[in-house]
Design a protein around this motif. Structure first.
Motif, short mmCIF file in Angstrom:
data_model
loop_
_atom_site.label_atom_id
_atom_site.label_comp_id
_atom_site.label_asym_id
_atom_site.label_seq_id
_atom_site.Cartn_x
_atom_site.Cartn_y
_atom_site.Cartn_z
N THR A 69 0.83 -1.20 0.00
CA THR A 69 0.00 0.00 0.00
C THR A 69 0.87 1.25 0.00
O THR A 69 2.00 1.24 0.51
CB THR A 69 -0.93 0.07 1.23
OG1 THR A 69 -0.13 0.08 2.40
CG2 THR A 69 -1.90 -1.09 1.26
N LYS A 71 0.54 5.44 0.91
CA LYS A 71 -0.26 6.51 1.50
C LYS A 71 0.44 7.83 1.22
O LYS A 71 1.62 7.99 1.52
CB LYS A 71 -0.41 6.30 3.01
CG LYS A 71 -1.18 7.40 3.71
CD LYS A 71 -1.24 7.10 5.21
CE LYS A 71 -1.81 8.26 5.99
NZ LYS A 71 -1.74 8.02 7.43
N ALA A 73 0.11 11.76 2.22
CA ALA A 73 -0.55 12.61 3.21
C ALA A 73 -0.05 14.04 3.09
O ALA A 73 1.12 14.28 2.78
CB ALA A 73 -0.29 12.08 4.61
N GLU A 85 -2.44 16.98 10.21
CA GLU A 85 -2.70 16.37 8.90
C GLU A 85 -3.93 17.03 8.29
O GLU A 85 -4.96 17.15 8.93
CB GLU A 85 -2.93 14.86 9.04
CG GLU A 85 -3.13 14.18 7.71
CD GLU A 85 -3.31 12.68 7.84
OE1 GLU A 85 -4.43 12.21 7.57
OE2 GLU A 85 -2.34 11.99 8.22
N ASN A 88 -5.32 12.66 3.62
CA ASN A 88 -4.43 11.64 3.06
C ASN A 88 -5.20 10.77 2.09
O ASN A 88 -6.43 10.73 2.10
CB ASN A 88 -3.78 10.81 4.17
CG ASN A 88 -4.76 9.91 4.86
OD1 ASN A 88 -5.29 8.97 4.26
ND2 ASN A 88 -5.03 10.18 6.13
N TYR A 89 -4.45 10.08 1.26
CA TYR A 89 -5.03 9.15 0.29
C TYR A 89 -4.20 7.88 0.34
O TYR A 89 -2.98 7.92 0.21
CB TYR A 89 -5.00 9.75 -1.12
CG TYR A 89 -5.61 8.84 -2.15
CD1 TYR A 89 -6.98 8.72 -2.27
CD2 TYR A 89 -4.81 8.07 -3.00
CE1 TYR A 89 -7.56 7.87 -3.21
CE2 TYR A 89 -5.37 7.23 -3.93
CZ TYR A 89 -6.74 7.13 -4.03
OH TYR A 89 -7.31 6.29 -4.96
N GLU A 90 -4.86 6.74 0.55
CA GLU A 90 -4.17 5.45 0.61
C GLU A 90 -4.71 4.54 -0.49
O GLU A 90 -5.91 4.50 -0.73
CB GLU A 90 -4.36 4.80 1.97
CG GLU A 90 -3.47 3.60 2.18
CD GLU A 90 -3.41 3.17 3.65
OE1 GLU A 90 -2.80 2.12 3.90
OE2 GLU A 90 -3.94 3.87 4.51
N THR A 91 -3.80 3.84 -1.16
CA THR A 91 -4.19 2.97 -2.25
C THR A 91 -3.33 1.71 -2.26
O THR A 91 -2.21 1.72 -1.75
CB THR A 91 -4.08 3.71 -3.61
OG1 THR A 91 -4.60 2.88 -4.64
CG2 THR A 91 -2.64 4.08 -3.93
N THR A 131 4.23 7.25 2.42
CA THR A 131 4.57 6.20 3.38
C THR A 131 3.93 4.89 2.97
O THR A 131 2.99 4.86 2.19
CB THR A 131 4.10 6.56 4.80
OG1 THR A 131 2.68 6.76 4.77
CG2 THR A 131 4.78 7.81 5.33
N SER A 132 4.46 3.83 3.54
CA SER A 132 3.85 2.51 3.41
C SER A 132 3.95 1.86 4.78
O SER A 132 5.06 1.55 5.25
CB SER A 132 4.57 1.66 2.37
OG SER A 132 3.95 0.40 2.27
#
Length: 149
Positions: A69, A71, A73, A85, A88-91, A131-132
């Motif tokens: 994944t 992320k 942010a 913060e 954020n977007y996580e995929t 980040t992961s």
């Protein structure tokens, strides 16, 4: 030198040049105003955006992603004094990808503006982190400025 030694030396030099050109870049975040769809890259990289400038954020890893994944942010403040913060977007990602682009379409047409993409309407510093899990991959600090007349 005999002919065989010259050929071996030439082969070693050629292999050295080939392998040095295969080096990978360090993971980093690039921000820009222009998108090159043919190359799938952000052009015109910069760290200062007027609030109304189009903005694209791209995370470049250099090799296939070796994590499940990603992320991205956005935070208020600077790298040294990171504030709250903003969003954020996580995929999910896979090994076939080495670049991830975050862009959107503005409500007024065209690409999202810096204010829309960062979701921050006031001038000031913004920190973008990739980040992961607990692993920090890259950090970029940008400055949002008032619209120039």
């Amino acid at each position: 030198m005999n002919k065989l030694a010259k050929i071996a030396l030439l082969l070693v030099i050629a292999m050295g040049a080939f392998f040095s050109s295969c080096s990978t870049e360090d993971p980093h975040i690039v921000c820009g105003r222009e998108w090159n769809p043919a190359l799938q890259l952000v052009a015109d990289t910069t760290s200062e955006f007027e609030l109304i400038n189009p903005m694209i954020v791209q995370f470049r890893y250099g090799t296939g992603f070796d994590f499940p994944t990603l992320k991205i942010a956005f935070y208020e403040g600077t790298e040294k004094s990171k504030g709250r913060e903003i969003w954020n977007y996580e995929t999910k990602v896979n090994q076939k990808v080495s670049v991830y682009t975050l862009q959107g379409h503005s409500k007024r047409g065209g690409l999202m503006t810096a204010a829309e993409l960062t979701r921050h309407r006031a001038p000031g510093p913004i920190v973008i982190e990739a980040t992961s899990g607990d692993r920090l991959l890259a950090v970029k600090e940008i400055m949002l400025v008032k619209n120039k007349p």
